[in-house]
Design an enzyme around this catalytic site. Structure first.
Site, PDB file in Angstrom:
ATOM      1  CE1 TYR A  32      -3.091  -3.214   6.606  1.00  0.00           C
ATOM      2  CE2 TYR A  32      -4.008  -3.064   4.401  1.00  0.00           C
ATOM      3  CZ  TYR A  32      -4.107  -3.489   5.711  1.00  0.00           C
ATOM      4  OH  TYR A  32      -5.218  -4.202   6.117  1.00  0.00           O
TER       5      TYR A  32
ATOM      6  N   GLY B  93      -6.212   5.313  10.855  1.00  0.00           N
ATOM      7  CA  GLY B  93      -5.907   6.041   9.626  1.00  0.00           C
ATOM      8  C   GLY B  93      -7.138   6.587   8.935  1.00  0.00           C
ATOM      9  CB  VAL B  94      -7.783   7.227   5.352  1.00  0.00           C
ATOM     10  CG1 VAL B  94      -7.676   5.892   4.668  1.00  0.00           C
ATOM     11  CG2 VAL B  94      -8.716   8.157   4.604  1.00  0.00           C
ATOM     12  CG  ASP B  95     -11.114   1.655   7.645  1.00  0.00           C
ATOM     13  OD1 ASP B  95     -12.282   2.005   7.367  1.00  0.00           O
ATOM     14  OD2 ASP B  95     -10.782   0.469   7.841  1.00  0.00           O
TER      15      ASP B  95
ATOM     16  CB  ILE C 280     -10.125  11.767   1.934  1.00  0.00           C
ATOM     17  CG1 ILE C 280     -10.781  11.429   0.591  1.00  0.00           C
ATOM     18  CG2 ILE C 280     -10.404  10.690   2.969  1.00  0.00           C
ATOM     19  CD1 ILE C 280     -10.160  10.243  -0.118  1.00  0.00           C
TER      20      ILE C 280
ATOM     21  CG  ASN D  29      -9.653  -4.066   7.970  1.00  0.00           C
ATOM     22  OD1 ASN D  29     -10.628  -4.811   7.925  1.00  0.00           O
ATOM     23  ND2 ASN D  29      -9.582  -3.035   8.804  1.00  0.00           N
TER      24      ASN D  29
ATOM     25  CB  SER E 240      -0.792   0.386   0.606  1.00  0.00           C
ATOM     26  OG  SER E 240      -1.654  -0.712   0.440  1.00  0.00           O
ATOM     27  CB  THR E 241       1.386   5.394   1.735  1.00  0.00           C
ATOM     28  OG1 THR E 241       0.282   6.304   1.866  1.00  0.00           O
ATOM     29  CG2 THR E 241       1.559   5.014   0.280  1.00  0.00           C
TER      30      THR E 241
HETATM   31  N1  AR6 Z   1      -7.621  11.955   4.613  1.00  0.00           N
HETATM   32  C1  AR6 Z   1      -6.736  11.571   3.674  1.00  0.00           C
HETATM   33  N2  AR6 Z   1      -5.706  10.729   3.922  1.00  0.00           N
HETATM   34  C2  AR6 Z   1      -5.567  10.272   5.182  1.00  0.00           C
HETATM   35  C3  AR6 Z   1      -6.448  10.622   6.235  1.00  0.00           C
HETATM   36  C4  AR6 Z   1      -7.523  11.497   5.908  1.00  0.00           C
HETATM   37  N3  AR6 Z   1      -8.421  11.890   6.809  1.00  0.00           N
HETATM   38  N4  AR6 Z   1      -6.034   9.993   7.360  1.00  0.00           N
HETATM   39  C5  AR6 Z   1      -4.926   9.302   7.042  1.00  0.00           C
HETATM   40  N5  AR6 Z   1      -4.624   9.464   5.738  1.00  0.00           N
HETATM   41  P1  AR6 Z   1      -3.810   4.278   6.273  1.00  0.00           P
HETATM   42  P2  AR6 Z   1      -3.274   1.801   4.761  1.00  0.00           P
HETATM   43  C6  AR6 Z   1      -3.507   8.910   4.938  1.00  0.00           C
HETATM   44  O1  AR6 Z   1      -2.994   3.810   7.418  1.00  0.00           O
HETATM   45  O2  AR6 Z   1      -1.816   2.057   4.839  1.00  0.00           O
HETATM   46  C7  AR6 Z   1      -6.522   0.935   8.720  1.00  0.00           C
HETATM   47  O3  AR6 Z   1      -6.469   0.610  10.063  1.00  0.00           O
HETATM   48  C8  AR6 Z   1      -2.293   8.405   5.652  1.00  0.00           C
HETATM   49  O4  AR6 Z   1      -1.445   9.480   6.034  1.00  0.00           O
HETATM   50  O5  AR6 Z   1      -5.088   4.971   6.549  1.00  0.00           O
HETATM   51  O6  AR6 Z   1      -3.866   1.396   3.448  1.00  0.00           O
HETATM   52  C9  AR6 Z   1      -7.372  -0.018   7.905  1.00  0.00           C
HETATM   53  O7  AR6 Z   1      -8.450  -0.527   8.647  1.00  0.00           O
HETATM   54  C10 AR6 Z   1      -1.649   7.536   4.583  1.00  0.00           C
HETATM   55  O8  AR6 Z   1      -0.846   8.322   3.691  1.00  0.00           O
HETATM   56  O9  AR6 Z   1      -4.170   3.063   5.247  1.00  0.00           O
HETATM   57  C11 AR6 Z   1      -6.392  -1.085   7.536  1.00  0.00           C
HETATM   58  O10 AR6 Z   1      -6.264  -2.050   8.564  1.00  0.00           O
HETATM   59  C12 AR6 Z   1      -2.840   7.004   3.812  1.00  0.00           C
HETATM   60  O11 AR6 Z   1      -3.963   7.781   4.235  1.00  0.00           O
HETATM   61  C13 AR6 Z   1      -5.090  -0.343   7.371  1.00  0.00           C
HETATM   62  O12 AR6 Z   1      -5.205   0.826   8.192  1.00  0.00           O
HETATM   63  C14 AR6 Z   1      -3.130   5.550   4.058  1.00  0.00           C
HETATM   64  O13 AR6 Z   1      -2.874   5.231   5.421  1.00  0.00           O
HETATM   65  C15 AR6 Z   1      -4.852   0.122   5.952  1.00  0.00           C
HETATM   66  O14 AR6 Z   1      -3.571   0.694   5.856  1.00  0.00           O
END
Ligand code: AR6
Length: 178
Positions: free
Chosen positions: A128, A40-42, A19, A32, A124-125
């Protein structure tokens, strides 16, 4: 690779990818509630977008679960980042409502700012723990409803799914979307 469906004149698009490379006017971050950054994405969005995004997050300070706030896109192609906070999955009915709120509140904010194209990750996937097969139909139904509530506001709402497993879960949910 991708899938697409027209919803009230808005393209609802699924692609597999990263993304941080999206060329939509806004990208949504799975943040968060302290807006403190993380993995992750953050982590990927803050790394790619640079320190300006965190500077604005610090000023905003907090975002409750299910709600959304907006900052600059920094060095991203996207003009703005919408930060939303997904629920930590616990297997309660509340989870789906809070997850749907993330998508609805993000699109409410985008519409209010005149942002006509928005890219979402699968909120969230990851960290979380929300199971993809349960999250995907909730996400798509919430986006479909939000598009209907903002007629003419969006050219495109895109899901950028990280990996083939996430893409497949959303593709199956899109086929079933009424
Ligand atoms: N582009 C698109 N999707 C992505 C990318 C990317 N570059 N990187 C990861 N994903 P997560 P959450 C996907 O863990 O579950 C953070 O530490 C990943 O495979 O990023 O909402 C925050 O600070 C998954 O399918 O977010 C919070 O503390 C999806 O993005 C916490 O994680 C969401 O995974 C939020 O957890």
């Amino acid at each position: 690779m991708g899938a697409e469906k027209l919803v009230n004149g808005t393209r609802l698009v699924l692609v597999e990818g990263d993304i941080t490379q999206a060329d939509t006017e806004a990208v949504v971050n799975a943040a968060n509630s302290r807006l403190a950054g993380g993995g992750g994405v953050d982590g990927a969005i803050h790394r790619a977008g640079g320190p300006e995004i965190m500077a604005e997050c610090r000023q905003i300070g907090h975002c409750p679960t299910g709600e959304a706030v907006i900052t600059t896109g920094g060095r991203l192609k996207a003009k703005q980042v919408i930060h939303t906070v997904g629920p930590i999955f616990r297997g309660r009915p509340e989870d789906a409502r809070l997850l749907a709120n993330c998508y609805r509140n993000s699109l409410d904010l985008a519409a209010a700012q005149g942002l006509r194209s928005v890219a979402f990750p699968s909120i969230s996937t990851g960290v979380y723990g929300y199971p993809l097969p349960e999250a995907a139909p909730v996400a798509l139904a919430a986006v479909k409803q939000a598009i209907a509530e903002h007629p003419g506001a969006f050219d495109e709402v895109r899901f950028v799914l990280f990996g083939s497993q996430a893409y497949q879960a959303y593709a199956e949910a899109l086929e079933r979307l009424a």
